[in-house]
Write a protein that holds these residues in place. Sequence first.
Motif, PDB file in Angstrom:
ATOM      1  N   ASP A  61      49.023  17.947  47.767  1.00 56.38           N
ATOM      2  CA  ASP A  61      48.909  19.348  48.171  1.00 56.38           C
ATOM      3  C   ASP A  61      50.287  20.022  48.166  1.00 56.38           C
ATOM      4  N   ILE A  62      51.312  19.289  48.560  1.00 54.57           N
ATOM      5  CA  ILE A  62      52.675  19.832  48.538  1.00 54.57           C
ATOM      6  C   ILE A  62      53.132  20.025  47.097  1.00 54.57           C
ATOM      7  N   PHE A  63      52.816  19.077  46.228  1.00 55.89           N
ATOM      8  CA  PHE A  63      53.145  19.172  44.807  1.00 55.89           C
ATOM      9  C   PHE A  63      52.585  20.470  44.223  1.00 55.89           C
ATOM     10  N   VAL A  64      51.328  20.767  44.562  1.00 53.68           N
ATOM     11  CA  VAL A  64      50.688  21.992  44.078  1.00 53.68           C
ATOM     12  C   VAL A  64      51.316  23.211  44.740  1.00 53.68           C
ATOM     13  N   ARG A  65      51.536  23.135  46.045  1.00 52.81           N
ATOM     14  CA  ARG A  65      52.105  24.265  46.779  1.00 52.81           C
ATOM     15  C   ARG A  65      53.465  24.681  46.231  1.00 52.81           C
ATOM     16  N   GLU A  66      54.284  23.710  45.877  1.00 51.49           N
ATOM     17  CA  GLU A  66      55.634  23.997  45.407  1.00 51.49           C
ATOM     18  C   GLU A  66      55.677  24.363  43.920  1.00 51.49           C
ATOM     19  N   GLY A  67      54.518  24.330  43.254  1.00 52.04           N
ATOM     20  CA  GLY A  67      54.460  24.737  41.849  1.00 52.04           C
ATOM     21  C   GLY A  67      55.054  23.731  40.885  1.00 52.04           C
ATOM     22  N   CYS A  68      55.082  22.462  41.264  1.00 49.09           N
ATOM     23  CA  CYS A  68      55.688  21.438  40.395  1.00 49.09           C
ATOM     24  C   CYS A  68      54.982  21.339  39.042  1.00 49.09           C
ATOM     25  N   TYR A  69      53.685  21.667  39.018  1.00 50.54           N
ATOM     26  CA  TYR A  69      52.913  21.592  37.784  1.00 50.54           C
ATOM     27  C   TYR A  69      53.383  22.602  36.746  1.00 50.54           C
ATOM     28  N   ASN A  70      54.149  23.606  37.157  1.00 50.40           N
ATOM     29  CA  ASN A  70      54.643  24.592  36.194  1.00 50.40           C
ATOM     30  C   ASN A  70      55.635  23.990  35.215  1.00 50.40           C
ATOM     31  N   CYS A  71      56.287  22.913  35.606  1.00 48.75           N
ATOM     32  CA  CYS A  71      57.295  22.289  34.737  1.00 48.75           C
ATOM     33  C   CYS A  71      56.962  20.852  34.372  1.00 48.75           C
ATOM     34  N   HIS A  72      56.101  20.200  35.152  1.00 50.43           N
ATOM     35  CA  HIS A  72      55.784  18.787  34.921  1.00 50.43           C
ATOM     36  C   HIS A  72      54.283  18.617  34.686  1.00 50.43           C
ATOM     37  N   SER A  73      53.913  18.156  33.511  1.00 50.54           N
ATOM     38  CA  SER A  73      52.513  17.852  33.236  1.00 50.54           C
ATOM     39  C   SER A  73      52.201  16.445  33.740  1.00 50.54           C
ATOM     40  N   GLN A  74      50.904  16.143  33.826  1.00 48.89           N
ATOM     41  CA  GLN A  74      50.450  14.789  34.141  1.00 48.89           C
ATOM     42  C   GLN A  74      49.362  14.412  33.139  1.00 48.89           C
ATOM     43  N   MET A  75      49.707  14.461  31.888  1.00 49.01           N
ATOM     44  CA  MET A  75      48.774  14.047  30.836  1.00 49.01           C
ATOM     45  C   MET A  75      49.565  13.614  29.615  1.00 49.01           C
ATOM     46  N   ILE A  76      49.493  12.332  29.304  1.00 58.51           N
ATOM     47  CA  ILE A  76      50.151  11.789  28.120  1.00 58.51           C
ATOM     48  C   ILE A  76      49.159  11.847  26.968  1.00 58.51           C
ATOM     49  N   ARG A  77      49.507  12.580  25.932  1.00 56.46           N
ATOM     50  CA  ARG A  77      48.602  12.744  24.793  1.00 56.46           C
ATOM     51  C   ARG A  77      48.550  11.461  23.966  1.00 56.46           C
ATOM     52  N   PRO A  78      47.456  11.243  23.226  1.00 46.21           N
ATOM     53  CA  PRO A  78      47.310  10.008  22.445  1.00 46.21           C
ATOM     54  C   PRO A  78      48.091  10.034  21.129  1.00 46.21           C
ATOM     55  N   PHE A  79      49.393  10.177  21.249  1.00 43.31           N
ATOM     56  CA  PHE A  79      50.280  10.163  20.088  1.00 43.31           C
ATOM     57  C   PHE A  79      51.326   9.070  20.283  1.00 43.31           C
ATOM     58  N   LYS A  80      51.740   8.466  19.196  1.00 44.54           N
ATOM     59  CA  LYS A  80      52.661   7.337  19.271  1.00 44.54           C
ATOM     60  C   LYS A  80      53.967   7.698  19.965  1.00 44.54           C
ATOM     61  N   ASP A  81      54.533   8.862  19.644  1.00 47.73           N
ATOM     62  CA  ASP A  81      55.813   9.228  20.252  1.00 47.73           C
ATOM     63  C   ASP A  81      55.682   9.444  21.758  1.00 47.73           C
ATOM     64  N   GLU A  82      54.534   9.984  22.203  1.00 46.46           N
ATOM     65  CA  GLU A  82      54.331  10.191  23.632  1.00 46.46           C
ATOM     66  C   GLU A  82      54.162   8.863  24.358  1.00 46.46           C
ATOM     67  N   ALA A  83      53.380   7.951  23.773  1.00 47.17           N
ATOM     68  CA  ALA A  83      53.160   6.655  24.405  1.00 47.17           C
ATOM     69  C   ALA A  83      54.450   5.849  24.488  1.00 47.17           C
TER      70      ALA A  83
END
Length: 246
Positions: A61-83
């Motif tokens: 809830d603090i993570f959301v409140r502080e807007g951390c999602y605006n700069c940090h995603s939480q989803m690694i796409r299925p691409f070799k360079d991302e993995a």
Amino acid sequence: MSLFKHHVRIETNVLLLAVGTLITVSIGGLVEVAPLFSIESTIEKVDGVRPYSPLEQAGRDIFVREGCYNCHSQMIRPFKDEAERYGHYSLAAESKYDHPFQWGSKRTGPDLARVGGKYASDWHVRHLIDPRAVVPDSIMPGYPHLLRPLDYHDIGTRLRALRVVGVPYDDQAIADAARDLEAQATADPTASPPPVAARYPRLRLGRAVEAAADAPVTEMDALVAYLQVLGTMVDFSRIDPAPLRR
């Protein structure tokens, strides 16, 4: 040429164009949606995924409140360079208890889907207080105000609200939410684990900020507990990786 003439007629007639667009979108929608009714779930079943503990949920809830999602995603796409950079690509099951999910729309900072256990808790504390103390080129602002006491008087109510939207907290977990939060934060990691550890497997115990046993739980304790659980619930050595695209 005859087909072209009919095409011009449709494009120059608002009613025909609207009807044609509706038919096209309807057909496309049916093709996309209809197959979903033939499968039990669009989320694969993965062992290890559990609801967040009360302390982790408070940190989220603090993570959301502080807007951390605006700069940090939480989803690694299925691409070799991302993995190769972040770890195993994200599974849908990992987000099934996230309300709202934290996939994000961009990355000013690195993806956090696998940040749990990557750094010690005291590293996170120093980074959150003064990012440039550990990452000299960081443009992230500091969050020293997170050292204030955590207000968790309504944590049971928050878990009850999450149960309404499908998170499987039982009555006992809701009733014990405040005690579980305190137990996780104040536990000695070297001693026998408290009962909360049995309710929430793979639980990281102890404070993020060293303090006296009777010191209040802080927002920093909660946020670091949340960061330290990200990506740790699933044993990826037991997941068969699909071919990754470059």
